[in-house]
Design an enzyme around this catalytic site. Sequence first.
Site, PDB file in Angstrom:
ATOM      1  N   SER A  51       0.834  -1.193   0.000  1.00 16.13           N
ATOM      2  CA  SER A  51       0.000   0.000   0.000  1.00 16.13           C
ATOM      3  C   SER A  51       0.879   1.258   0.000  1.00 16.13           C
ATOM      4  O   SER A  51       1.693   1.440  -0.904  1.00 16.13           O
ATOM      5  CB  SER A  51      -0.945  -0.059   1.211  1.00 16.13           C
TER       6      SER A  51
ATOM      7  N   HIS B  98      -7.772  -5.811   1.081  1.00 14.15           N
ATOM      8  CA  HIS B  98      -6.560  -5.003   1.080  1.00 14.15           C
ATOM      9  C   HIS B  98      -5.449  -5.621   1.919  1.00 14.15           C
ATOM     10  O   HIS B  98      -4.279  -5.502   1.586  1.00 14.15           O
ATOM     11  CB  HIS B  98      -6.873  -3.591   1.581  1.00 14.15           C
TER      12      HIS B  98
END
Length: 249
Positions: free
Chosen positions: A90, A226
């Site tokens: 990320s 995620h």
Amino acid sequence: MKKLVNCMYRRPDALFRLICFPWGGGGSVYFAKWGKDFPHLIEVSAIRLAGRESRSHEPFATDMAGLVEEIVNTLLPTLREKPFTFFGHSFGSMLAFMTALHLMENHQLQPVHLFLSGAFPPHSRARERLPKSTDLTEDQFVQFLLDAGGTPEEVLDNKECLEQFIPILRADAALFEEIGFAKPAAPLLSCNITCFDGIEDIPHDLEGWKDLTSGSCDIHKRPGGHFYLKEESNEAFIRKYITVCLESA
């Protein structure tokens, strides 16, 4: 060195160094623990950013260029000793890429491989659809985190933890929003890139990373959202993949 870099399992005789960059709001411990499960040819370290863990008394970084320069200046002596590779997730993917780019532009040095997870390339137009963190109230920011699935559930479910976490994440989000440039006319790196992502995560325009290197660019999608990489099977897949890539480097 110890302030910025967390290496729990030192391996002086390792052939490669793997440097891991944390997700937004994250610390160094999760990735530093990876060192236990990699083979002895790889020494694992994780970047510890200001404002968290043993650096909790330090103010958050407010300038991406300054943060990258701090990381490079700290790592440079060790990176010159033996081949190295970067892994980021990320926000950490963007920080890893910017660090690699700084090394290439200023020291003619780059990772043997760049492993990126759950992240848009910096020139992706898809990033423009994301709301600016500075435009959101705290409640709106928390709701955005819930919708995006970009924050561990154990943080969002704990009010006290969330109150401590929000300023850190806002600081990292502001750094992330600084980054962006047009699609380059020529590749900026020559190392191979591998992108990982969760199948249930929002699309990250992973194909765009191919524009940034003259090396290969492979994409692997794994079950989950995620934070798919925190699933044991996905974590094991990533570790094995990195190991195989370095063994054949």
